[in-house]
Design an enzyme around this catalytic site. Structure first.
Site, short mmCIF file in Angstrom:
data_model
loop_
_atom_site.label_atom_id
_atom_site.label_comp_id
_atom_site.label_asym_id
_atom_site.label_seq_id
_atom_site.Cartn_x
_atom_site.Cartn_y
_atom_site.Cartn_z
N ARG A 1 0.83 -1.22 0.00
CA ARG A 1 0.00 0.00 0.00
C ARG A 1 0.86 1.27 0.00
O ARG A 1 0.49 2.27 -0.61
CB ARG A 1 -0.95 0.00 1.20
N LYS B 1 -22.05 -16.12 0.64
CA LYS B 1 -23.44 -15.78 1.00
C LYS B 1 -24.09 -14.78 0.05
O LYS B 1 -23.51 -13.76 -0.29
CB LYS B 1 -23.47 -15.21 2.43
N GLY C 1 -10.90 -8.97 -1.37
CA GLY C 1 -9.80 -9.71 -0.77
C GLY C 1 -9.63 -11.13 -1.29
O GLY C 1 -8.56 -11.52 -1.76
N GLY D 1 -14.06 -2.82 0.55
CA GLY D 1 -15.41 -2.29 0.74
C GLY D 1 -15.79 -1.22 -0.27
O GLY D 1 -16.92 -1.18 -0.76
#
Length: 394
Positions: free
Chosen positions: A36, A195, A352, A375
């Protein structure tokens, strides 16, 4: 694009506040993965080359508005200096930043202590945003991964200063615009994971915007079960059956083809190299669980990739962390990489597990763009407005 880049800004002699994501892993008192940090280097170097004086704003961990010494950004200084190739001065408090001496400003780059030590950061406190703005003449956001947060350093400060996207943010936004904003059609999406409930907004948005949607992983089991297919002991959200049927109905209305597994790889235990067999999706044994898509399904996905011009990928097609149940993900990823390498496919992937799976397949280097934003990448795919991006818009 309704936002400016560094190319649009006059930075000579200007103090430039750069919101970055250097929330890096640390082990034994040092940064263990500087990826990063390395990714912000082009932005910092460009600002210095244009005569600007960079000050980095960043968070580290979740101190929840309190000073937590174990979450000090000071630990990143050696890795920052190595990646940037210049001196980095550390500013311990906002008070100190507001009264800095020329001597304190002598470093090539300044790093302000963890912005989340301030309770006003996550509350997007107007007073904190104004104080931060007072430290600079120009604001540059290079932290797409934090752009889904309406915080003082991501959204608030941009309202006070001429603002632009950094190189990393620019690359991310351009890639996503190419994938979902104004894509080259046909557009295909691959969505996997465990999910349906965690990706409802994503699926609902995609069926209205893509031509083909591949559903894999545990999510696919829920869609199979919603069609009355027995999935044995597979991971499955049976209570989401109505939702799955509604998504399929919406896809039909929108002209989006949904590809579900037609054959599956099943096993009796969730373990690497467990005894397994391939059966039609309609014939999963009652005592077995579906752990991957089978070769017929992979072949169908490959055909869809041959026809696609744009691909968006989020999530694996099977239990990729357990060989040989990584076979479908690996084969599809390598096919997408091959098409991308040939210049026939614009491929954008993120999340991820997705990045891990593509790395494992050796496909990462050939994808057009790999997002590490997590996210923020998901929320963009869901069609949501990201506060940190909206704040940059002209």
């Amino acid at each position: 694009m309704g936002w400016k880049t560094l190319d649009d800004m006059d930075l000579a002699g200007k103090r430039v506040l750069i919101r970055v994501d250097i929330n890096v892993p640390v082990q034994d008192g040092r940064v263990s993965d500087a990826t990063r940090i390395e990714r912000i280097a082009p932005t910092v170097r460009d600002i210095i080359a244009k005569g600007g004086k960079p000050m980095l704003l960043a968070h580290f961990g979740r101190p929840k508005g309190k000073v937590v010494l174990d979450l000090s950004l000071r630990i990143t200084l050696p890795a920052l200096e190595q990646a940037l190739g210049c001196s980095v001065g550390f500013v311990e408090t906002l008070d100190a930043a507001e009264v800095m001496t020329d001597e304190a400003r002598a470093a090539d780059v300044l790093l302000l202590e963890n912005i989340r030590f301030h309770p006003g950061e996550e509350a997007n406190d107007p007073e904190l945003a104004a104080r931060l703005a007072g430290l600079g003449d120009v604001y540059c956001n290079d932290a797409f991964s934090a752009a889904h947060r309406a915080h003082a350093s991501t959204a608030g400060v941009a309202r006070h200063l001429p603002s632009c996207a950094g190189r990393l943010m620019q690359a991310e936004l351009e890639a996503l615009e190419a994938a979902l904003g104004k894509p080259v059609r046909p557009v295909m999406a691959v969505v996997g994971g465990s999910k349906v409930s965690t990706k409802l907004d994503l699926l609902g948005n995609l069926v209205a915007r893509v031509d083909t949607l591949v559903i894999g992983g545990g999510m696919a089991n829920t869609f199979l079960a919603a069609q009355g297919i027995d999935v044995g002991k597979s991971l499955c959200e049976h209570d989401m059956a109505d939702t799955a049927r509604a998504i399929m109905a919406k896809a039909t209305t929108q002209g989006c083809e949904i590809i579900l597994p037609e054959d599956v790889v099943v096993a009796r235990e969730f373990a690497a190299h467990a005894a397994h067999e391939t059966v039609p999706a309609t014939e999963c044994p009652a005592d077995a669980m579906i752990l991957d898509a089978g070769p017929l399904t992979v072949a169908r996905i490959a055909t869809a990739l041959d026809n696609a011009r744009t691909l968006i990928w989020n999530g694996p097609l099977g239990a990729f962390e357990l060989p040989p149940f990584d076979a479908a993900t690996r084969a599809a990823a390598q096919k997408a990489a091959e098409r991308s390498r040939a210049g026939a496919l614009i491929s954008v992937a993120g999340g991820g597990d997705t990045v891990s799976a593509l790395n494992q397949a050796g496909a990462t280097a050939d994808f057009t763009y790999i997002s590490t934003a997590g996210g923020a990448f998901l929320e963009w795919m869901e069609g949501k407005t990201l506060p940190g991006v909206a704040a940059l818009e002209n």
